[in-house]
Design a protein around this motif. Structure first.
Motif, PDB file in Angstrom:
ATOM      1  N   GLY A 139       0.672  -1.192   0.167  1.00  0.00           N
ATOM      2  CA  GLY A 139      -0.015   0.030  -0.001  1.00  0.00           C
ATOM      3  C   GLY A 139       0.708   1.224   0.058  1.00  0.00           C
ATOM      4  N   ARG A 140       2.219   1.232   0.286  1.00  0.00           N
ATOM      5  CA  ARG A 140       3.081   2.502   0.295  1.00  0.00           C
ATOM      6  C   ARG A 140       3.616   2.497  -1.219  1.00  0.00           C
ATOM      7  NH1 ARG A 140       7.459   4.718   4.287  1.00  0.00           N
ATOM      8  NH2 ARG A 140       5.434   5.553   5.262  1.00  0.00           N
ATOM      9  N   ILE A 141       3.467   3.531  -1.810  1.00  0.00           N
ATOM     10  CA  ILE A 141       4.016   3.812  -3.139  1.00  0.00           C
ATOM     11  C   ILE A 141       5.366   4.790  -2.954  1.00  0.00           C
ATOM     12  CG2 ILE A 141       3.889   4.602  -5.359  1.00  0.00           C
ATOM     13  CD1 ILE A 141       1.109   4.098  -5.303  1.00  0.00           C
TER      14      ILE A 141
ATOM     15  N   MET B 125      13.342   8.010   9.857  1.00  0.00           N
ATOM     16  CA  MET B 125      12.583   9.250  10.133  1.00  0.00           C
ATOM     17  C   MET B 125      11.670   9.422   8.819  1.00  0.00           C
ATOM     18  SD  MET B 125      15.584  12.028  11.323  1.00  0.00           S
ATOM     19  CE  MET B 125      14.510  13.181  11.423  1.00  0.00           C
ATOM     20  N   GLN B 126      10.475   9.938   9.142  1.00  0.00           N
ATOM     21  CA  GLN B 126       9.552  10.310   8.126  1.00  0.00           C
ATOM     22  C   GLN B 126       8.825  11.543   8.314  1.00  0.00           C
ATOM     23  OE1 GLN B 126       6.523   7.189   6.964  1.00  0.00           O
ATOM     24  NE2 GLN B 126       6.872   6.318   8.815  1.00  0.00           N
ATOM     25  N   ALA B 127       8.392  12.273   7.179  1.00  0.00           N
ATOM     26  CA  ALA B 127       7.494  13.220   7.477  1.00  0.00           C
ATOM     27  C   ALA B 127       6.367  13.349   6.346  1.00  0.00           C
ATOM     28  CB  ALA B 127       8.123  14.439   7.654  1.00  0.00           C
ATOM     29  N   LEU B 128       4.958  13.306   6.592  1.00  0.00           N
ATOM     30  CA  LEU B 128       4.021  12.971   5.711  1.00  0.00           C
ATOM     31  C   LEU B 128       2.945  14.139   6.105  1.00  0.00           C
ATOM     32  CD1 LEU B 128       3.650   9.139   5.992  1.00  0.00           C
ATOM     33  CD2 LEU B 128       4.963  10.325   4.257  1.00  0.00           C
ATOM     34  N   ALA B 129       2.482  14.429   4.951  1.00  0.00           N
ATOM     35  CA  ALA B 129       1.341  15.569   4.952  1.00  0.00           C
ATOM     36  C   ALA B 129       0.154  15.147   3.940  1.00  0.00           C
ATOM     37  CB  ALA B 129       1.900  16.884   4.616  1.00  0.00           C
ATOM     38  N   ASP B 130      -0.943  15.533   4.556  1.00  0.00           N
ATOM     39  CA  ASP B 130      -2.078  15.115   3.612  1.00  0.00           C
ATOM     40  C   ASP B 130      -2.230  15.878   2.445  1.00  0.00           C
ATOM     41  OD1 ASP B 130      -4.774  14.729   2.872  1.00  0.00           O
ATOM     42  OD2 ASP B 130      -5.584  16.311   4.079  1.00  0.00           O
ATOM     43  N   VAL B 131      -2.033  15.331   1.083  1.00  0.00           N
ATOM     44  CA  VAL B 131      -2.162  16.000  -0.110  1.00  0.00           C
ATOM     45  C   VAL B 131      -3.739  15.679  -0.953  1.00  0.00           C
ATOM     46  CG1 VAL B 131       0.284  15.538  -0.373  1.00  0.00           C
ATOM     47  CG2 VAL B 131      -1.201  13.923  -0.959  1.00  0.00           C
ATOM     48  N   SER B 132      -4.557  15.070  -0.106  1.00  0.00           N
ATOM     49  CA  SER B 132      -5.793  15.038  -0.459  1.00  0.00           C
ATOM     50  C   SER B 132      -6.951  16.114  -0.112  1.00  0.00           C
ATOM     51  CB  SER B 132      -6.110  13.604  -0.108  1.00  0.00           C
ATOM     52  OG  SER B 132      -6.256  13.492   1.169  1.00  0.00           O
TER      53      SER B 132
ATOM     54  N   ASP C 269     -20.252  12.014  11.827  1.00  0.00           N
ATOM     55  CA  ASP C 269     -19.809  11.905  10.483  1.00  0.00           C
ATOM     56  C   ASP C 269     -18.906  10.840  10.159  1.00  0.00           C
ATOM     57  OD1 ASP C 269     -21.979  13.764  10.115  1.00  0.00           O
ATOM     58  OD2 ASP C 269     -20.595  15.431   9.873  1.00  0.00           O
ATOM     59  N   LYS C 270     -18.947  10.193   9.089  1.00  0.00           N
ATOM     60  CA  LYS C 270     -17.771   9.121   8.343  1.00  0.00           C
ATOM     61  C   LYS C 270     -16.573  10.091   8.350  1.00  0.00           C
ATOM     62  CE  LYS C 270     -20.975   5.879   6.440  1.00  0.00           C
ATOM     63  NZ  LYS C 270     -20.542   4.917   7.482  1.00  0.00           N
ATOM     64  N   ARG C 271     -15.345   9.253   8.784  1.00  0.00           N
ATOM     65  CA  ARG C 271     -14.086  10.088   8.490  1.00  0.00           C
ATOM     66  C   ARG C 271     -13.615   9.568   7.216  1.00  0.00           C
ATOM     67  NH1 ARG C 271     -16.196  12.595  12.350  1.00  0.00           N
ATOM     68  NH2 ARG C 271     -14.786  13.067  14.247  1.00  0.00           N
ATOM     69  N   LYS C 272     -13.362  10.381   6.306  1.00  0.00           N
ATOM     70  CA  LYS C 272     -12.953   9.888   4.907  1.00  0.00           C
ATOM     71  C   LYS C 272     -11.345   9.217   5.081  1.00  0.00           C
ATOM     72  CE  LYS C 272     -15.688  13.699   2.880  1.00  0.00           C
ATOM     73  NZ  LYS C 272     -15.816  14.910   2.113  1.00  0.00           N
ATOM     74  N   TRP C 273     -11.259   8.502   3.849  1.00  0.00           N
ATOM     75  CA  TRP C 273      -9.691   8.121   3.600  1.00  0.00           C
ATOM     76  C   TRP C 273      -8.906   9.293   3.016  1.00  0.00           C
ATOM     77  CZ3 TRP C 273      -7.919   3.391   4.913  1.00  0.00           C
ATOM     78  CH2 TRP C 273      -8.950   2.191   4.863  1.00  0.00           C
ATOM     79  N   ALA C 274      -7.736   9.536   3.684  1.00  0.00           N
ATOM     80  CA  ALA C 274      -7.095  10.498   3.354  1.00  0.00           C
ATOM     81  C   ALA C 274      -5.562  10.064   2.711  1.00  0.00           C
ATOM     82  CB  ALA C 274      -6.660  11.376   4.457  1.00  0.00           C
ATOM     83  N   LEU C 275      -5.105  10.580   1.742  1.00  0.00           N
ATOM     84  CA  LEU C 275      -3.947  10.166   1.192  1.00  0.00           C
ATOM     85  C   LEU C 275      -2.709  11.181   1.530  1.00  0.00           C
ATOM     86  CD1 LEU C 275      -2.362   8.457  -0.737  1.00  0.00           C
ATOM     87  CD2 LEU C 275      -2.608  10.363  -2.673  1.00  0.00           C
ATOM     88  N   ASP C 276      -1.495  10.572   2.204  1.00  0.00           N
ATOM     89  CA  ASP C 276      -0.486  11.216   2.757  1.00  0.00           C
ATOM     90  C   ASP C 276       0.640  10.794   1.923  1.00  0.00           C
ATOM     91  OD1 ASP C 276      -2.080  12.011   4.804  1.00  0.00           O
ATOM     92  OD2 ASP C 276      -1.273  10.630   6.263  1.00  0.00           O
ATOM     93  N   ALA C 277       1.699  12.136   1.769  1.00  0.00           N
ATOM     94  CA  ALA C 277       2.933  11.892   1.058  1.00  0.00           C
ATOM     95  C   ALA C 277       3.793  12.642   1.619  1.00  0.00           C
ATOM     96  CB  ALA C 277       2.633  12.563  -0.363  1.00  0.00           C
ATOM     97  N   GLY C 278       4.981  12.409   1.521  1.00  0.00           N
ATOM     98  CA  GLY C 278       6.241  13.026   2.068  1.00  0.00           C
ATOM     99  C   GLY C 278       7.530  12.434   1.687  1.00  0.00           C
ATOM    100  N   LEU C 279       8.442  12.483   2.576  1.00  0.00           N
ATOM    101  CA  LEU C 279       9.767  11.942   2.767  1.00  0.00           C
ATOM    102  C   LEU C 279      10.171  11.095   3.865  1.00  0.00           C
ATOM    103  CD1 LEU C 279      12.732  12.148   1.303  1.00  0.00           C
ATOM    104  CD2 LEU C 279      13.329  14.070   2.684  1.00  0.00           C
ATOM    105  N   SER C 280      10.797   9.795   3.545  1.00  0.00           N
ATOM    106  CA  SER C 280      11.365   8.983   4.564  1.00  0.00           C
ATOM    107  C   SER C 280      12.732   8.984   4.424  1.00  0.00           C
ATOM    108  CB  SER C 280      10.689   7.630   4.330  1.00  0.00           C
ATOM    109  OG  SER C 280      11.012   7.088   3.267  1.00  0.00           O
ATOM    110  N   TYR C 281      13.453   8.710   5.436  1.00  0.00           N
ATOM    111  CA  TYR C 281      15.015   8.583   5.549  1.00  0.00           C
ATOM    112  C   TYR C 281      15.194   7.415   6.484  1.00  0.00           C
ATOM    113  CZ  TYR C 281      19.831   9.169   7.351  1.00  0.00           C
ATOM    114  OH  TYR C 281      20.837   9.220   7.730  1.00  0.00           O
TER     115      TYR C 281
END
Length: 285
Positions: free
Chosen positions: A80-82, A167-174, A144-156
């Motif tokens: 599931g991780r691209i 280490m990783q930092a991910l932010a919501d891009v959706s 209310d239903k919580r929606k699926w969110a897509l996160d993206a960022g950088l991992s080291y």
């Protein structure tokens, strides 16, 4: 239709669970010989459970857990991780990554009757106690239903002998919750005879927008008004063990503990932790 919805939900959450619990192991695992340009498929069959700490949420039984990975020279897909590796042939591994936010795994459509539990504290004054008693716990079927969110960022990842520091930092891009999360993790790869052991220790920092969306309460969702949760530090610990039976099969044991005590201001929580436990047979195709 309900049966199909249930099956699809179990499959989706199982993949999310694999991502949350097992992700990043083969991504940086120095003990595995990943062959590029081909699919890597395995199926874990056994008994296990992922506990749901939220009011009205069902624990998820774990019986069949698939794992799917594909690695090109730099591009990879892992449970599931691209990702795209910027320095694949180095002890310092930088990856651009994207994945579904794992918090949604606790918000499922099927759950038992609502459970309301009020917490008390002896250190509070009587006025504060009266205020707390006016704010009951809230079950997730009232929200209310919580929606699926897509996160993206950088991992080291830094690989040093048997140790992997990440280490990783991910932010919501959706645009679902518009927050971010970051993590630090240590993992060790150890062999005791034939037994392969991978203990992990880590901590997540989650922004106020992330926690407020998933675990807070909007004004329209409660007669008590909006309830904000704020940012949090959430430690976790995991251990994964394998005992090979043959080239394709091994006994697998997985245990993980995720601490949610920093979110005790949220009225959604029945417990302050979630645990994942699984034991079974891992078959590699």
């Amino acid at each position: 239709m309900k049966l199909i919805t249930y099956i699809l939900g179990v499959v989706s959450i199982s993949f999310g669970l694999v991502t949350a619990s097992f992700a990043q192991q083969s991504e940086v695992d120095p003990s595995q010989n990943i062959t590029t340009g081909q699919w890597h498929l395995s199926l874990n069959t056994g008994l296990g459970v992922m506990t749901n700490p939220l009011q009205g949420g069902d624990d998820l039984p774990l019986v069949l857990l698939p794992e799917v990975a594909y690695y090109a020279e730099q591009f990879f897909f892992d449970n599931g991780r691209i990702g795209y590796s910027l320095k694949p042939d180095s002890p310092h591994v930088f990856n651009l990554v994207a994945e579904l936010n794992p918090e949604t795994r606790f918000f499922v459509d099927w759950h038992p009757s609502n459970i309301f539990a009020l917490s008390t504290s002896n250190s509070l004054s009587s006025v504060q106690n009266e205020q707390l008693e006016q704010q009951p716990k809230i079950a997730i079927n009232e929200l209310d239903k919580r929606k699926w969110a897509l996160d993206a960022g950088l991992s080291y990842h830094y690989i040093h002998h048997q140790h992997v520091f990440s280490m990783q930092a991910l932010a919501d891009v959706s645009g679902v919750y518009e927050g971010w999360r970051t993590a630090l993790q240590w993992q060790m790869h150890r062999k005791l005879g034939e037994l392969q052991i991978k203990p992990s220790l880590g901590i997540w920092y989650k922004s106020a927008k992330l926690n407020d969306y998933f675990y807070g309460v909007a004004k329209k969702e409660s007669s008590y008004g909006a309830i904000a949760v704020g940012s949090s530090w959430q430690p976790y610990a995991k251990i994964d063990a394998r005992w090979p039976l043959s080239e394709a099969n091994s006994v697998r044991f997985h245990l993980a503990y995720y601490d949610y005590s920093a979110l005790d201001d949220s009225p959604l929580f029945e417990q302050t932790y979630s645990m994942t436990a699984f034991i079974g047979i891992d078959h590699i195709f």
